[in-house]
Write an enzyme that holds these catalytic residues in place. Structure first.
Site, mmCIF file in Angstrom:
data_model
loop_
_atom_site.group_PDB
_atom_site.id
_atom_site.type_symbol
_atom_site.label_atom_id
_atom_site.label_comp_id
_atom_site.label_asym_id
_atom_site.label_seq_id
_atom_site.Cartn_x
_atom_site.Cartn_y
_atom_site.Cartn_z
ATOM 1 N N ASP A 1 -15.936 57.038 16.693
ATOM 2 C CA ASP A 1 -17.376 56.762 16.769
ATOM 3 C C ASP A 1 -17.662 57.323 15.294
ATOM 4 O OD1 ASP A 1 -17.105 59.609 16.630
ATOM 5 O OD2 ASP A 1 -18.225 59.991 18.107
ATOM 6 N N ASP B 1 -17.810 54.292 27.311
ATOM 7 C CA ASP B 1 -17.192 55.699 27.103
ATOM 8 C C ASP B 1 -17.946 56.653 27.746
ATOM 9 O OD1 ASP B 1 -18.930 55.570 24.629
ATOM 10 O OD2 ASP B 1 -18.326 57.800 24.853
ATOM 11 N N CYS C 1 -8.082 56.419 47.255
ATOM 12 C CA CYS C 1 -7.679 56.675 45.660
ATOM 13 C C CYS C 1 -5.961 56.737 45.812
ATOM 14 C CB CYS C 1 -8.096 57.506 45.127
ATOM 15 S SG CYS C 1 -7.324 57.781 43.358
ATOM 16 N N CYS D 1 -3.900 57.598 43.219
ATOM 17 C CA CYS D 1 -3.489 58.120 42.115
ATOM 18 C C CYS D 1 -2.617 59.056 42.635
ATOM 19 C CB CYS D 1 -4.522 58.623 41.199
ATOM 20 S SG CYS D 1 -5.364 60.134 41.998
ATOM 21 N N CYS E 1 -3.865 62.024 44.380
ATOM 22 C CA CYS E 1 -4.306 61.836 45.837
ATOM 23 C C CYS E 1 -3.017 61.617 46.601
ATOM 24 C CB CYS E 1 -5.307 60.635 45.812
ATOM 25 S SG CYS E 1 -6.848 61.220 45.238
ATOM 26 N N HIS F 1 -7.295 62.678 38.314
ATOM 27 C CA HIS F 1 -7.736 61.926 39.501
ATOM 28 C C HIS F 1 -8.995 61.184 39.136
ATOM 29 C CE1 HIS F 1 -9.969 60.357 43.036
ATOM 30 N NE2 HIS F 1 -11.012 61.158 42.530
HETATM 31 ZN ZN LIG Z 1 -7.022 60.061 43.084
#
Ligand SMILES: [Zn+2]
Length: 391
Positions: free
Chosen positions: A94, A285, A323, A325, A328, A354
């Site tokens: 930025d 963003d 999820c 990930c 998780c 996460h």
């Molecule tokens: Zn997750």
């Protein structure tokens, strides 16, 4: 300018799915860019950002913060921001305009630029379009933002118009300085031409005008007139009503040049992202996934979940059952709550991981649904699930 290529490959209503090719490779859009304020996306290692789990293709750096500390001499000596921080994928910086604006009464704006006191050491500093372009060339980011001025969400028409016109003049000065710096080879992130890619930096213009739609239109016209590689909507999510934000996006996003990437700066929640994609936005963003991760808040497909709540004390389920990930897959709400309540730094790290996975995965789902023509269904189901408060 041809330092970026942008190809739209599928459309569904105003929503677009495509590929933005920077000098550091292709990025599928719509895309979420994690924010790396001081050369670090807080609470997460670069290996994790690059892993299959997250696969962030582009991150943000903040000119204001890096300019004040460690300073451009340090970053130049390292050979640019990519080398300094150890990140080889794309970087957007930025301009510092927004951070300086956030200083409020501590800054003094003139036609020339903005004078303010450094929050690091109290020294008097001066940021202008020319200084910002100079710093961003030293950082060597792949996408550079023009130096702009942001009017407060509740600013009067007159005040907003004055600010918007200043932004236009600064955009012109930004482009002149940017072009000069590219010609001089000041860009530390220069890469060799390959596969038709330009090795130079790309420059994005910013549309301002707060909640005044006529000024937004005027700003868009003037910005497109100057001509940039991409166009951003700035000055939203700064305290205005949500409806004002969506009125602006509704009105402006579809009118932005179709063949250039459209970037909504600093927005927002997962539902804001999906709703803005539906209005034609390609890039986002926001600090929410990382900042909220550090304060114990998880974003899930079933709404926000506050890990401090006693109701999770013995809950063996993952943060988000939809999820996949690594957090998780491995950890329960009960354990994450325990870490948070004990003040363990791992709580912030895992929640940040996460949250980023959720934001990035949401965008993956958005892209797939646009490509398969199912975006309206995705949008409807996504919104319905969010009202479940984590349950
Ligand atoms: Zn997750």
């Amino acid at each position: 300018m041809n330092s970026l290529r942008f190809e739209i490959q599928a459309e569904d209503g105003e929503a677009r799915a495509g590929v933005l090719t920077t000098r550091r490779g292709p990025i599928e859009t719509p895309v979420f860019m994690p924010v790396g304020t001081a050369g670090t996306v807080k609470g997460i290692r670069f290996e994790e950002l690059e892993s299959e789990d997250l696969n962030a293709r582009i991150i943000l750096g903040n000119t204001y913060h890096l300019w004040l500390r460690p300073g451009i001499d340090v970053i130049k000596a390292a050979g640019g921001l990519h080398r300094f921080i150890g990140w080889e994928r794309a970087l957007l910086t930025d301009s510092g305009g927004f951070q300086v604006w956030s200083l409020g009464a501590l800054r003094k704006i003139s036609e020339e630029g903005t004078e303010f006191r450094s929050h690091v050491d109290g020294s008097l500093r001066f940021l202008s379009p020319e200084v910002s372009m100079d710093v961003q060339a030293a950082l060597g980011s792949d996408i550079v933002m023009v130096f702009d001025e942001c009017a407060p969400g509740a600013a009067s028409h007159e005040e907003t118009e004055r600010s918007m016109q200043l932004t236009t003049r600064w955009a012109r000065r930004s482009k002149t300085a940017f072009t000069q710096l590219q010609a001089e080879g000041a860009d530390t992130g220069r890469v060799l031409d390959a596969a038709g890619l330009s090795g130079s930096q790309a420059l994005f213009g910013i549309v301002q005008g707060a909640g005044h739609l006529d000024l937004r239109h005027h700003s868009l016209e003037q910005t497109v007139d100057i001509g940039f590689d991409g166009y951003a909507i700035g000055g939203l999510s700064v305290g205005e009503e949500k409806q004002v934000m969506f009125d602006v996006i509704d009105e402006i996003a579809p009118k932005m040049p179709k063949d250039a990437p459209r970037y909504l700066m600093g927005v927002g929640t997962p539902e804001d992202l999906v709703e803005s994609v539906a209005r034609g936005v390609d890039m986002f963003d926001c600090v929410l996934p990382t900042r909220n991760g550090r304060t114990g808040q998880a974003f899930t497909s079933r709404g926000k979940l506050n890990i401090k709540n006693a109701q999770w004390a013995q809950d063996s389920r993952p943060l988000d059952q939809s999820c996949s990930c690594s957090v998780c897959r491995r950890h329960s709400r009960s354990y994450l709550r325990h870490l948070y309540m004990s003040g363990e730094m791992l709580a912030s790290i895992l929640l940040t991981h996460h949250n980023l996975a959720f934001f990035l995965d949401t965008m993956r789902g958005v892209r797939q649904s646009i490509r398969s023509g199912d975006f309206p269904k995705f949008r409807r189901e996504f919104t319905e699930r969010l009202s479940a408060n984590g349950e």
